[in-house]
Write an enzyme that holds these catalytic residues in place. Sequence first.
Site, PDB file in Angstrom:
ATOM      1  CG  ASP A 159      -1.659  -1.322   1.355  1.00 57.16           C
ATOM      2  OD1 ASP A 159      -2.475  -1.619   0.475  1.00 57.16           O
ATOM      3  OD2 ASP A 159      -1.395  -2.077   2.316  1.00 57.16           O
ATOM      4  CG  HIS A 187      -3.363  -5.138   3.557  1.00 52.41           C
ATOM      5  ND1 HIS A 187      -2.957  -4.366   2.498  1.00 52.41           N
ATOM      6  CD2 HIS A 187      -3.773  -6.314   3.022  1.00 52.41           C
ATOM      7  CE1 HIS A 187      -3.097  -5.053   1.374  1.00 52.41           C
ATOM      8  NE2 HIS A 187      -3.588  -6.234   1.667  1.00 52.41           N
TER       9      HIS A 187
HETATM   10  P1  NAX Z   1      -2.220 -18.260  -3.813  1.00 50.23           P
HETATM   11  O1  NAX Z   1      -3.585 -18.836  -3.597  1.00 50.23           O
HETATM   12  O2  NAX Z   1      -1.638 -18.224  -5.183  1.00 50.23           O
HETATM   13  O3  NAX Z   1      -1.189 -19.072  -2.901  1.00 50.23           O
HETATM   14  C1  NAX Z   1      -1.431 -19.362  -1.566  1.00 50.23           C
HETATM   15  C2  NAX Z   1      -0.654 -20.618  -1.239  1.00 50.23           C
HETATM   16  O4  NAX Z   1      -0.771 -20.831   0.165  1.00 50.23           O
HETATM   17  C3  NAX Z   1      -1.181 -21.872  -1.920  1.00 50.23           C
HETATM   18  O5  NAX Z   1      -0.127 -22.504  -2.618  1.00 50.23           O
HETATM   19  C4  NAX Z   1      -1.698 -22.719  -0.773  1.00 50.23           C
HETATM   20  O6  NAX Z   1      -1.524 -24.109  -0.998  1.00 50.23           O
HETATM   21  C5  NAX Z   1      -0.833 -22.216   0.381  1.00 50.23           C
HETATM   22  N1  NAX Z   1      -1.360 -22.494   1.709  1.00 50.23           N
HETATM   23  C6  NAX Z   1      -2.652 -22.494   2.116  1.00 50.23           C
HETATM   24  N2  NAX Z   1      -2.728 -22.854   3.412  1.00 50.23           N
HETATM   25  C7  NAX Z   1      -1.465 -23.059   3.834  1.00 50.23           C
HETATM   26  C8  NAX Z   1      -0.901 -23.463   5.068  1.00 50.23           C
HETATM   27  N3  NAX Z   1      -1.662 -23.725   6.124  1.00 50.23           N
HETATM   28  N4  NAX Z   1       0.441 -23.584   5.146  1.00 50.23           N
HETATM   29  C9  NAX Z   1       1.216 -23.338   4.079  1.00 50.23           C
HETATM   30  N5  NAX Z   1       0.738 -22.978   2.878  1.00 50.23           N
HETATM   31  C10 NAX Z   1      -0.587 -22.830   2.760  1.00 50.23           C
HETATM   32  O7  NAX Z   1      -2.251 -16.826  -3.140  1.00 50.23           O
HETATM   33  P2  NAX Z   1      -1.261 -15.591  -3.360  1.00 50.23           P
HETATM   34  O8  NAX Z   1      -1.727 -14.800  -4.515  1.00 50.23           O
HETATM   35  O9  NAX Z   1       0.130 -16.087  -3.343  1.00 50.23           O
HETATM   36  O10 NAX Z   1      -1.585 -14.709  -2.070  1.00 50.23           O
HETATM   37  C11 NAX Z   1      -1.244 -15.157  -0.771  1.00 50.23           C
HETATM   38  C12 NAX Z   1      -1.882 -14.269   0.272  1.00 50.23           C
HETATM   39  O11 NAX Z   1      -1.384 -12.940   0.177  1.00 50.23           O
HETATM   40  C13 NAX Z   1      -3.402 -14.134   0.169  1.00 50.23           C
HETATM   41  O12 NAX Z   1      -3.960 -14.248   1.472  1.00 50.23           O
HETATM   42  C14 NAX Z   1      -3.588 -12.724  -0.346  1.00 50.23           C
HETATM   43  O13 NAX Z   1      -4.853 -12.193   0.026  1.00 50.23           O
HETATM   44  C15 NAX Z   1      -2.458 -12.031   0.341  1.00 50.23           C
HETATM   45  N6  NAX Z   1      -2.059 -10.714  -0.193  1.00 50.23           N
HETATM   46  C16 NAX Z   1      -1.643  -9.788   0.697  1.00 50.23           C
HETATM   47  C17 NAX Z   1      -1.181  -8.545   0.309  1.00 50.23           C
HETATM   48  C18 NAX Z   1      -0.714  -7.542   1.311  1.00 50.23           C
HETATM   49  O14 NAX Z   1      -0.389  -6.423   0.879  1.00 50.23           O
HETATM   50  N7  NAX Z   1      -0.647  -7.818   2.613  1.00 50.23           N
HETATM   51  C19 NAX Z   1      -1.187  -8.167  -1.123  1.00 50.23           C
HETATM   52  C20 NAX Z   1      -1.227  -9.323  -2.064  1.00 50.23           C
HETATM   53  C21 NAX Z   1      -2.111 -10.454  -1.619  1.00 50.23           C
HETATM   54  O15 NAX Z   1      -3.449 -10.136  -1.932  1.00 50.23           O
END
Ligand code: NAX
Length: 328
Positions: A159, A187
Amino acid sequence: MSQPVHVTVTGAAGQIGYALLFRIASGQMLGADTPVRLRLLEIPQAVKAAEGTAMELDDCAFPTLDGVDIFDDARAAFDGTNVALLVGARPRTAGMERGDLLSANGGIFKPQGEAINAGAADDVRVLVVGNPANTNALIAQQHAPDVPADRFTAMTRLDHNRAVSQLATRTGARVADIARVTIWGNHSATQYPDLSHATVGGRPALEVVADDAWVTGTFIPTVAKRGAAIIEARGASSAASAANAAIDHVRSWVHGTPAGDWTSAGVVSDGSYGVPEGLISSFPVTSEGGAWRIVQGLEVDGSSRARIDASVAELVEERDAVRVLGLV
Ligand code: NAX
């Protein structure tokens, strides 16, 4: 070269993980002289994909990469780790209520907090990226009583970077000429991107912009809703920019922020600026000696106060909701 720094990345097979791991391995996060050992944590179904990423990491032959280990067990993944990037989270799916989302994420961040408490290195630093990032960070922190609370942080650097970029574009300045932008609060869409103390080439940003309507009507909503705009355009959520922000956050934390400037991070509140103590909220922060400090003494005018309060109220609601669920 020194001993390798152990870096655990959860959600390693996801899209942010894919954009993040190569940059960590190449030395962009901790420096070209610091070897890293990557510890990837995934759910069992995604371990094979993580193995594929590890093969590609090998194929880069990065001189700074000491090796890659893959886990589907949090205790093993965080054992001895120095830097933990908690990216994997449960996304909100259609029809999911907020309580369900918080509860599903509690099921991830509570055991991860416990695992960090049980086995991480004494100097562990934790960045939560997975949403809802601030409250997930709070849940993990509350289950790691032996780790200093200020080692748990949530990412608002994306952000912050978005706000810097919007201001640079509007004023025709270079990004390098922008300083003292702040993201306050959660956020989420309630966050408050604040230009009151920002400067452009050393001059007050609000004077340079000289257009209050742009600040309230365009700048603030553009930054706060940028994530949705990226999804709309790309058909997928921010990945490379999120990974970049995670790299920036950890690099600033470890190596410090430049004199005369600050950045934004979700850190445990000490009550500064009326944010209830213990909440993980975004503040203007500097980093010195490997620790974040909340910038003190900034004037907060009436309109900023109302916007900070609104975002903090959402954080209080989320905390109260996870309290009812027994997660904090
Ligand atoms: P993806 O769905 O591509 O990848 C998430 C991965 O996490 C998957 O491979 C899944 O198998 C794995 N996972 C799920 N549960 C797990 C666990 N208990 N232990 C280990 N791995 C696990 O998501 P992606 O686009 O990479 O985003 C990840 C997260 O970042 C989401 O929650 C998203 O909302 C968040 N974001 C946060 C941002 C921020 O500024 N704070 C911005 C970008 C993003 O939106």
